[in-house]
Design a protein around this motif. Structure first.
Motif, PDB file in Angstrom:
ATOM      1  N   THR A   1       0.895  -1.166   0.078  1.00 32.30           N
ATOM      2  CA  THR A   1       0.132   0.101   0.022  1.00 32.30           C
ATOM      3  C   THR A   1       0.919   1.338  -0.061  1.00 32.30           C
ATOM      4  N   GLY A   2       0.244   2.492  -0.063  1.00 35.68           N
ATOM      5  CA  GLY A   2       0.874   3.673  -0.100  1.00 35.68           C
ATOM      6  C   GLY A   2       1.903   3.839  -1.033  1.00 35.68           C
ATOM      7  N   TYR A   3       3.047   4.248  -0.883  1.00 37.47           N
ATOM      8  CA  TYR A   3       4.164   4.814  -1.916  1.00 37.47           C
ATOM      9  C   TYR A   3       4.799   3.640  -2.456  1.00 37.47           C
ATOM     10  N   GLN A   4       5.089   2.458  -1.499  1.00 39.48           N
ATOM     11  CA  GLN A   4       5.751   1.168  -1.984  1.00 39.48           C
ATOM     12  C   GLN A   4       4.905   0.676  -3.056  1.00 39.48           C
ATOM     13  N   GLN A   5       3.687   0.552  -3.162  1.00 40.81           N
ATOM     14  CA  GLN A   5       2.585   0.405  -4.061  1.00 40.81           C
ATOM     15  C   GLN A   5       2.815   1.148  -5.545  1.00 40.81           C
ATOM     16  N   THR A   6       2.858   2.460  -5.265  1.00 35.14           N
ATOM     17  CA  THR A   6       3.024   3.378  -6.503  1.00 35.14           C
ATOM     18  C   THR A   6       4.579   3.030  -7.045  1.00 35.14           C
ATOM     19  N   ALA A   7       5.335   2.859  -6.331  1.00 37.22           N
ATOM     20  CA  ALA A   7       6.703   2.549  -6.786  1.00 37.22           C
ATOM     21  C   ALA A   7       6.684   1.057  -7.617  1.00 37.22           C
ATOM     22  N   PHE A   8       5.907   0.195  -7.110  1.00 41.05           N
ATOM     23  CA  PHE A   8       5.666  -0.998  -8.021  1.00 41.05           C
ATOM     24  C   PHE A   8       5.057  -0.703  -9.333  1.00 41.05           C
ATOM     25  N   ASN A   9       4.002   0.116  -9.223  1.00 34.67           N
ATOM     26  CA  ASN A   9       3.239   0.478 -10.530  1.00 34.67           C
ATOM     27  C   ASN A   9       4.152   1.315 -11.411  1.00 34.67           C
ATOM     28  N   ILE A  10       4.950   2.232 -10.823  1.00 38.77           N
ATOM     29  CA  ILE A  10       5.857   2.780 -11.974  1.00 38.77           C
ATOM     30  C   ILE A  10       6.587   2.037 -12.693  1.00 38.77           C
ATOM     31  N   PHE A  11       7.093   0.878 -12.391  1.00 36.94           N
ATOM     32  CA  PHE A  11       7.967  -0.049 -12.940  1.00 36.94           C
ATOM     33  C   PHE A  11       6.924  -0.932 -13.931  1.00 36.94           C
ATOM     34  N   ALA A  12       5.861  -1.280 -13.397  1.00 37.39           N
ATOM     35  CA  ALA A  12       4.631  -2.146 -14.309  1.00 37.39           C
ATOM     36  C   ALA A  12       4.382  -1.350 -15.110  1.00 37.39           C
ATOM     37  N   GLU A  13       3.984  -0.202 -14.931  1.00 33.96           N
ATOM     38  CA  GLU A  13       3.118   0.491 -16.287  1.00 33.96           C
ATOM     39  C   GLU A  13       4.217   0.985 -17.389  1.00 33.96           C
ATOM     40  N   THR A  14       5.230   1.269 -16.790  1.00 40.35           N
ATOM     41  CA  THR A  14       6.041   1.928 -18.015  1.00 40.35           C
ATOM     42  C   THR A  14       6.805   0.669 -18.903  1.00 40.35           C
ATOM     43  N   SER A  15       7.022  -0.576 -18.063  1.00 38.85           N
ATOM     44  CA  SER A  15       7.633  -1.684 -18.653  1.00 38.85           C
ATOM     45  C   SER A  15       6.679  -2.516 -19.647  1.00 38.85           C
ATOM     46  N   PHE A  16       5.423  -2.399 -19.010  1.00 40.33           N
ATOM     47  CA  PHE A  16       4.508  -3.493 -19.719  1.00 40.33           C
ATOM     48  C   PHE A  16       3.077  -2.974 -19.999  1.00 40.33           C
ATOM     49  N   VAL A  17       2.609  -2.234 -19.313  1.00 37.94           N
ATOM     50  CA  VAL A  17       1.114  -1.688 -19.713  1.00 37.94           C
ATOM     51  C   VAL A  17       0.967  -0.957 -20.855  1.00 37.94           C
ATOM     52  N   TRP A  18       1.808   0.244 -20.687  1.00 38.56           N
ATOM     53  CA  TRP A  18       1.842   1.187 -21.843  1.00 38.56           C
ATOM     54  C   TRP A  18       2.258   0.447 -23.433  1.00 38.56           C
ATOM     55  N   PRO A  19       3.366  -0.203 -23.454  1.00 42.28           N
ATOM     56  CA  PRO A  19       3.517  -0.805 -24.507  1.00 42.28           C
ATOM     57  C   PRO A  19       2.307  -1.786 -25.154  1.00 42.28           C
ATOM     58  N   SER A  20       1.469  -2.405 -24.217  1.00 39.50           N
ATOM     59  CA  SER A  20       0.160  -3.140 -24.772  1.00 39.50           C
ATOM     60  C   SER A  20      -0.634  -2.324 -25.262  1.00 39.50           C
ATOM     61  N   TYR A  21      -0.935  -1.027 -24.695  1.00 40.95           N
ATOM     62  CA  TYR A  21      -1.836  -0.174 -25.392  1.00 40.95           C
ATOM     63  C   TYR A  21      -1.462   0.193 -26.771  1.00 40.95           C
ATOM     64  N   TRP A  22      -0.351   0.537 -26.666  1.00 40.98           N
ATOM     65  CA  TRP A  22       0.465   1.113 -28.343  1.00 40.98           C
ATOM     66  C   TRP A  22       0.432   0.050 -29.164  1.00 40.98           C
ATOM     67  N   SER A  23       0.495  -1.232 -28.759  1.00 40.03           N
ATOM     68  CA  SER A  23       0.713  -2.399 -29.606  1.00 40.03           C
ATOM     69  C   SER A  23      -0.702  -2.591 -30.123  1.00 40.03           C
ATOM     70  N   VAL A  24      -1.614  -2.820 -29.163  1.00 40.58           N
ATOM     71  CA  VAL A  24      -2.999  -3.384 -29.592  1.00 40.58           C
ATOM     72  C   VAL A  24      -3.573  -2.043 -30.381  1.00 40.58           C
ATOM     73  N   ASP A  25      -3.279  -0.873 -30.168  1.00 40.09           N
ATOM     74  CA  ASP A  25      -3.747   0.237 -31.196  1.00 40.09           C
ATOM     75  C   ASP A  25      -3.202   0.009 -32.842  1.00 40.09           C
ATOM     76  N   ALA A  26      -1.761  -0.608 -32.686  1.00 41.77           N
ATOM     77  CA  ALA A  26      -1.073  -0.475 -34.147  1.00 41.77           C
ATOM     78  C   ALA A  26      -1.681  -1.697 -34.882  1.00 41.77           C
ATOM     79  N   PHE A  27      -2.186  -2.914 -34.110  1.00 44.50           N
ATOM     80  CA  PHE A  27      -2.766  -4.046 -34.679  1.00 44.50           C
ATOM     81  C   PHE A  27      -4.337  -3.708 -34.712  1.00 44.50           C
ATOM     82  N   SER A  28      -4.829  -2.693 -35.126  1.00 44.73           N
ATOM     83  CA  SER A  28      -6.305  -2.566 -35.018  1.00 44.73           C
ATOM     84  C   SER A  28      -6.527  -1.395 -36.179  1.00 44.73           C
ATOM     85  N   GLY A  29      -7.653  -1.213 -36.649  1.00 40.93           N
ATOM     86  CA  GLY A  29      -8.168   0.047 -37.445  1.00 40.93           C
ATOM     87  C   GLY A  29      -8.567  -0.385 -38.752  1.00 40.93           C
TER      88      GLY A  29
END
Length: 242
Positions: free
Chosen positions: A62-90
């Motif tokens: 919880t708290g800032y430790q959880q946010t630290a986990f999130n910073i790594f998770a989002e930048t490493s895995f989540v954002w690329p998944s959104y960019w890629s799923v957009d690239a493979f659609s349309g």
């Protein structure tokens, strides 16, 4: 030349508090400062679309430790998944479907037992059956949309989004209507596993576990959903594309 299929997985553990804000003159990055819970408070999963978010709350921290986990998770895995799923659609030659694997504990890599294992105790048979059917259908039929019966994994009281043709309702990805499938389970009993001093989690075990699949707005998941598009989730985010 025939169409080539691409199967891409982007996994994560938790998400953070960075949001993409659209302004008349362009875009800017901002950080929303949430109300932080007690860093020694109770650990539990968030619901994804209401209540506390994985910005500062999960079953791992919880708290800032959880946010630290999130910073790594989002930048490493989540954002690329959104960019890629957009690239493979349309257009007709590019189709993709987005999903989130939320079965506890859903840390990075925990979903592999649902994809490839046989006769494991966790995750339970119902969710393994459903996802392996989705994966097989995508490979053979170019779509992960499976029958309602398969999605329920043999349990009549399982919850899945139903279409009128006997199959689940799971729209292809469209950035204008960003719908994803949340794969989860409910029921049964919880068993606490203390792996190390810094890693402990709950497992949901039979008897009584059933699938709980639902559609969700991927842009509002684990975010405030008012003026911003919040990228993230509390578990494993991935997509299928061809």
């Amino acid at each position: 030349m025939g169409q080539s299929k691409v199967l891409l997985f982007a996994n994560l553990t938790v998400n953070m508090g960075l949001f993409w804000e659209e302004r008349p003159l362009g875009f800017r990055w901002s950080h929303k400062t949430p109300q932080y819970p007690d860093p020694f408070g109770p650990l539990y999963d968030t619901l994804g679309d209401r209540g506390l978010t994985a910005v500062n709350q999960s079953e791992f921290a919880t708290g800032y430790q959880q946010t630290a986990f999130n910073i790594f998770a989002e930048t490493s895995f989540v954002w690329p998944s959104y960019w890629s799923v957009d690239a493979f659609s349309g257009n007709n030659a590019k189709e993709s479907w987005k999903y989130e694997y939320s079965v506890t504990p859903a840390y990075h890599g925990a979903d592999l037992t649902a994809y490839f294992s046989v006769n494991t105790a966790t995750p339970t048979e119902g969710i393994r059956h459903a996802f392996q059917k989705m994966l097989g259908s995508f490979i053979i039929k170019d779509s992960p949309v499976i029958s309602i019966q398969d999605a329920k994994g043999g349990a009549s009281d399982a919850i899945v989004p139903e279409n009128t043709d006997g199959h689940i309702l799971w729209p292809m990805w469209n950035s204008s209507l960003p719908i994803m499938m949340d794969l989860n389970t409910t029921g049964g009993s919880l068993s606490y596993r203390n792996v190390t001093e810094h890693l402990a989690y709950w497992l949901r075990e039979d008897p009584g576990v059933v699938n709980h699949l639902r559609l969700a707005n991927a842009y509002l998941w684990e975010g405030d959903g008012v003026n911003d598009v919040g990228f993230g989730g509390k578990s494993v985010r991935a997509y299928l594309s061809k």
